[in-house]
Design a protein around this motif. Structure first.
Motif, mmCIF file in Angstrom:
data_model
loop_
_atom_site.group_PDB
_atom_site.id
_atom_site.type_symbol
_atom_site.label_atom_id
_atom_site.label_comp_id
_atom_site.label_asym_id
_atom_site.label_seq_id
_atom_site.Cartn_x
_atom_site.Cartn_y
_atom_site.Cartn_z
ATOM 1 N N ASP A 65 -27.444 -18.703 -25.991
ATOM 2 C CA ASP A 65 -27.125 -18.259 -24.465
ATOM 3 C C ASP A 65 -27.068 -16.723 -24.548
ATOM 4 N N LEU A 66 -28.147 -16.135 -23.554
ATOM 5 C CA LEU A 66 -28.072 -15.139 -23.229
ATOM 6 C C LEU A 66 -28.129 -14.897 -21.662
ATOM 7 N N LYS A 67 -27.169 -13.792 -21.521
ATOM 8 C CA LYS A 67 -26.636 -13.444 -20.187
ATOM 9 C C LYS A 67 -26.520 -14.682 -19.372
ATOM 10 N N GLY A 68 -26.020 -15.932 -19.924
ATOM 11 C CA GLY A 68 -25.806 -17.030 -18.897
ATOM 12 C C GLY A 68 -27.012 -17.975 -18.670
ATOM 13 N N CYS A 88 -39.630 -16.016 -18.751
ATOM 14 C CA CYS A 88 -39.470 -15.080 -19.796
ATOM 15 C C CYS A 88 -38.438 -14.193 -19.392
ATOM 16 N N LEU A 89 -37.187 -13.974 -20.024
ATOM 17 C CA LEU A 89 -36.142 -12.953 -19.602
ATOM 18 C C LEU A 89 -36.658 -11.607 -19.854
ATOM 19 N N GLU A 90 -37.578 -11.353 -20.853
ATOM 20 C CA GLU A 90 -37.955 -9.787 -20.765
ATOM 21 C C GLU A 90 -39.219 -9.767 -19.678
ATOM 22 N N ASP A 91 -39.749 -10.489 -19.391
ATOM 23 C CA ASP A 91 -40.934 -10.249 -18.338
ATOM 24 C C ASP A 91 -41.127 -11.561 -17.460
HETATM 25 S S1 FES Z 1 -32.281 -10.422 -21.174
HETATM 26 FE FE1 FES Z 1 -31.614 -11.444 -19.499
HETATM 27 S S2 FES Z 1 -32.628 -10.322 -18.063
HETATM 28 FE FE2 FES Z 1 -33.560 -9.286 -20.039
#
Ligand code: FES
Length: 122
Positions: A65-68, A88-91
């Motif tokens: 779980d990363l930032k919800g 993708c959370l980084e891009d």
């Molecule tokens: S890890 Fe959530 S926006 Fe970058």
């Protein structure tokens, strides 16, 4: 179920690994199925293909779980992919395909877009 998908039995529930992924083959290519028993729903399916490394590895990534966001981290370059959206959370310009997945008794069923199936068999 939508008329625009075809259902494929890809494995059985005992083939799944809690908190982890398994790779299966579908007409849409390799798909990574994640079984997260503590979540609702407990099954998620995204492409097994990591667009950053070009390798079929996402089923072997670490879930968490990363930032919800429920995510899997690519084992190669560690980008995180949201298991619900494929983004993708980084891009966020990068998104892997996601698939509907559910159980039918003991069978794990993945829904593949019908146009993919049509292209495959054409
Ligand atoms: S890890 Fe959530 S926006 Fe970058």
């Amino acid at each position: 179920m939508s008329n625009n998908t075809q259902r494929y039995r890809v494995c059985e529930v005992q083939d799944l690994i809690p908190e982890s992924g398994v790779a299966v083959w579908t007409p849409a290519g390799p798909v990574a199925i994640f079984y997260l028993p503590a979540q609702t729903p407990s099954l998620y399916a995204i492409s097994h293909h990591d667009p950053f490394s070009g390798a079929n590895v996402l089923a072997r990534g670490i879930t968490g779980d990363l930032k919800g966001h429920l995510v899997v981290a690519s084992p190669i370059y560690k980008q995180h992919f949201d298991l619900r959206s494929g983004v993708c959370l980084e891009d966020d310009s990068v998104r892997v395909p996601t698939f509907a997945v559910h159980l039918n008794g003991e069978d794990v069923i993945v829904e593949v877009p019908a146009e993919v199936v049509a292209a495959e068999t054409a």
